[in-house]
Design a protein around this motif. Structure first.
Motif, PDB file in Angstrom:
ATOM      1  N   GLY A  28       0.872  -1.180   0.000  1.00 42.32           N
ATOM      2  CA  GLY A  28       0.000   0.000   0.000  1.00 42.32           C
ATOM      3  C   GLY A  28       0.903   1.221   0.000  1.00 42.32           C
ATOM      4  N   PRO A  29       1.251   1.716  -1.165  1.00 48.84           N
ATOM      5  CA  PRO A  29       2.262   2.780  -1.230  1.00 48.84           C
ATOM      6  C   PRO A  29       1.743   4.129  -0.737  1.00 48.84           C
ATOM      7  N   VAL A  30       2.682   5.011  -0.386  1.00 51.81           N
ATOM      8  CA  VAL A  30       2.329   6.417  -0.183  1.00 51.81           C
ATOM      9  C   VAL A  30       2.511   7.090  -1.532  1.00 51.81           C
ATOM     10  N   VAL A  31       1.411   7.610  -2.089  1.00 53.84           N
ATOM     11  CA  VAL A  31       1.475   8.215  -3.419  1.00 53.84           C
ATOM     12  C   VAL A  31       0.932   9.626  -3.326  1.00 53.84           C
ATOM     13  N   ILE A  32       1.655  10.568  -3.875  1.00 55.55           N
ATOM     14  CA  ILE A  32       1.151  11.943  -3.891  1.00 55.55           C
ATOM     15  C   ILE A  32       1.145  12.453  -5.332  1.00 55.55           C
ATOM     16  N   LYS A  33       0.405  13.543  -5.569  1.00 53.15           N
ATOM     17  CA  LYS A  33       0.423  14.153  -6.898  1.00 53.15           C
ATOM     18  C   LYS A  33       1.475  15.248  -6.893  1.00 53.15           C
ATOM     19  N   ASP A  34       2.378  15.214  -7.867  1.00 49.69           N
ATOM     20  CA  ASP A  34       3.396  16.263  -7.913  1.00 49.69           C
ATOM     21  C   ASP A  34       2.799  17.539  -8.518  1.00 49.69           C
ATOM     22  N   ALA A  35       3.625  18.580  -8.675  1.00 54.68           N
ATOM     23  CA  ALA A  35       3.141  19.889  -9.121  1.00 54.68           C
ATOM     24  C   ALA A  35       2.444  19.819 -10.483  1.00 54.68           C
TER      25      ALA A  35
END
Lengths: 196, 292
Positions: free
Chosen positions: A60-67
């Motif tokens: 269960g990865p930590v995923v974020i949206k970049d700029a």
């Protein structure tokens, strides 16, 4: 170190042995508790997802949206696999999975399915979220994000030289079973026998 | 306390990304003890690289950023309600920044609202004291290691465990055996002898606030702690359960009173990715110094 790339053939899988270190390049699909239960209960894979010759990653990865709005994996180590033990054998059988990446090992049903259908369990280093996230080159897609939430979604990841160790092979061996037996026997030398 | 929010976010960031030095030293030592060229040594090398990388990139050591457990030692008069509100906001913001994974799920509906806040999350333990110092410590405890925790009710006939220290030793070692590598070993045990089913586990977790190199002031417990580590490392479970000479990096045990009818031994397992940090805060809520 054995280099593997997806899709993986049965022949390649059967050439692997317990204790082999591998580096995997290609596509992996994350899947954990919710997905395994869903597939076990007869749920369909979303269009575009095929596990044939493929690899499931218990993560269960930590995923974020970049700029720029693109997904970026910032941490991606394995989660404990035994929770999928009731379901994994069936998913290996029905979907032609050749590799399962996780941590902590799995039980006899998965061990049997690996032997019968030609699959291996690949143990990644638990907690090594940064080293493993560095191996993720790109997030190709995500499925069931709304339905199951981010950690439980199917993330389609492109990985390069992802390190893991074969701990259950396609020949019926399990390092987990062997270490458990050896450690239980070692412990019996440290505690006085129970009088019955 | 206008800097409190900022300070709590920084405590969360540092806890998630940087392993405390006492644990790091123990991992480096274990790396020396494993045979070169084994898969155990290989796993420890990856662990070591991971520790360095997480710190440099200021990103979570492990993607399972765990249960968020605050331990607050507060002077009399601290507004605990306001503190808790600020702590919840800090958790929300730290989650947005990616220091914490969206890690809190509604147990009935399975929904994850992505904030890490909800009933029981985060957890705050407040302790008042008569001094003036405000100390905030944080433990992020992942689910893999939490799942291998165990609670024993003595006597346990199957394990030959009576209501004495040898009985405690037997059940603690059984917990190590059962955990194998599933809790991301090499691990650290926090153990409580006594208490009830709830407080036993609560006390066992407070042992994780102790430094690995400290010595238990109770001689019997100090001896038991050492013996557990030595015996566990003789079992050959090793890092990740791959086999090897490092199964535990430490064991910390406390004893609290019990009722005559109960004798619980509660064992909490902490993974190598031991995320524990803390700071003292000044009157404005600014970080005055780090505790680990």
């Amino acid at each position: 170190m054995t280099l593997l790339s997806t899709p993986i053939t049965e022949e390649t899988i059967r050439s692997l042995r317990v204790g082999d270190e591998v580096a995997l390049t290609g596509i992996v699909f994350t899947g954990r508790d919710a997905i395994h239960k869903y597939l076990h209960e007869g749920g369909a894979l979303p269009p575009g997802v095929s596990l044939k010759g493929g690899v499931i990653y218990h993560c269960g990865p930590v995923v974020i949206k970049d700029a720029s709005g693109a997904w970026k994996v910032v941490a991606a180590g394995p989660t404990t696999s035994t929770r999928e033990e009731p379901y994994q054998w069936q998913i290996i059988r029905d979907h032609g999975v050749r590799g399962v990446i996780g941590k902590g090992g799995m039980g006899p049903k998965t061990q049997q399915a690996c032997k019968e259908y030609g699959c291996v369990y690949l143990h990644a280093v638990g907690g090594a979220a940064q080293v493993l996230a560095e191996c993720v080159q790109k997030v190709r897609d995500v499925y069931f994000l709304e339905k199951f939430g981010s950690p439980e979604a199917i993330w389609e990841l492109e990985v390069v030289k992802f390190p893991a160790v074969v701990t259950i092979d396609a020949h019926g061996r399990s390092l987990h079973e062997e270490v458990f037996k050896a450690s239980a026997s070692a412990l019996s030398r440290h505690v006085q026998p129970v009088a019955h | 306390m206008h800097s409190l929010l900022e300070s709590l976010i920084e405590i969360i960031r540092r806890t998630s990304a940087e392993i405390p030095d006492d644990v790091h030293q123990a991992i480096l030592k274990s790396l020396e003890n494993e045979k070169k060229g084994t898969i155990a040594a290989s796993a420890l090398n990856i662990i070591e690289r991971n520790i360095e990388l997480a710190k440099r990139k200021s990103q979570p050591i492990c993607q399972d950023t765990g249960s968020v457990l605050f331990y607050v030692d507060a002077p009399i008069g601290l507004d605990q309600v306001a503190f808790e509100e600020t702590a919840r906001e800090a958790v929300k913001q730290a989650t947005k920044k990616g220091y914490l994974r969206q890690n809190s799920v509604d147990s009935l509906t399975g929904k994850n609202d992505g904030t890490n806040c909800g009933p029981g999350a985060p957890t705050l333990h407040f302790h008042q004291h008569r001094g003036s110092e405000l100390r905030v410590r944080l433990v992020l405890k992942g689910g893999g290691c939490e799942n291998v925790g165990a609670q024993y009710s003595l006597p346990d006939e199957g394990l030959g465990a009576n209501r004495d220290l040898d009985g405690c030793r037997r059940v603690i070692l059984d917990a190590v055996l059962q955990a194998q590598g599933k809790g991301c070993g090499p691990g650290i045990l926090g153990v409580c002898i006594g208490g009830d089913r709830a407080t036993g586990f609560e006390w066992s977790k407070t042992q994780f606030l102790r430094r690995l190199e400290d010595v238990n002031p109770v001689p019997e417990l100090a001896a038991l702690e050492q013996e557990i580590v030595k015996t566990a490392n003789d079992l050959g479970i090793g890092p990740m359960g791959f086999g090897g000479s490092t199964t535990l990096l430490g064991c910390k045990i406390c004893a609290v009173n019990r009722v005559p009818a109960s004798y619980f031994v509660s064992v909490s397992y902490m993974c190598w990715a031991y995320r524990r940090q803390g700071a003292t805060l000044d009157a404005d809520g600014r970080i005055a110094g780090w505790l680990y």
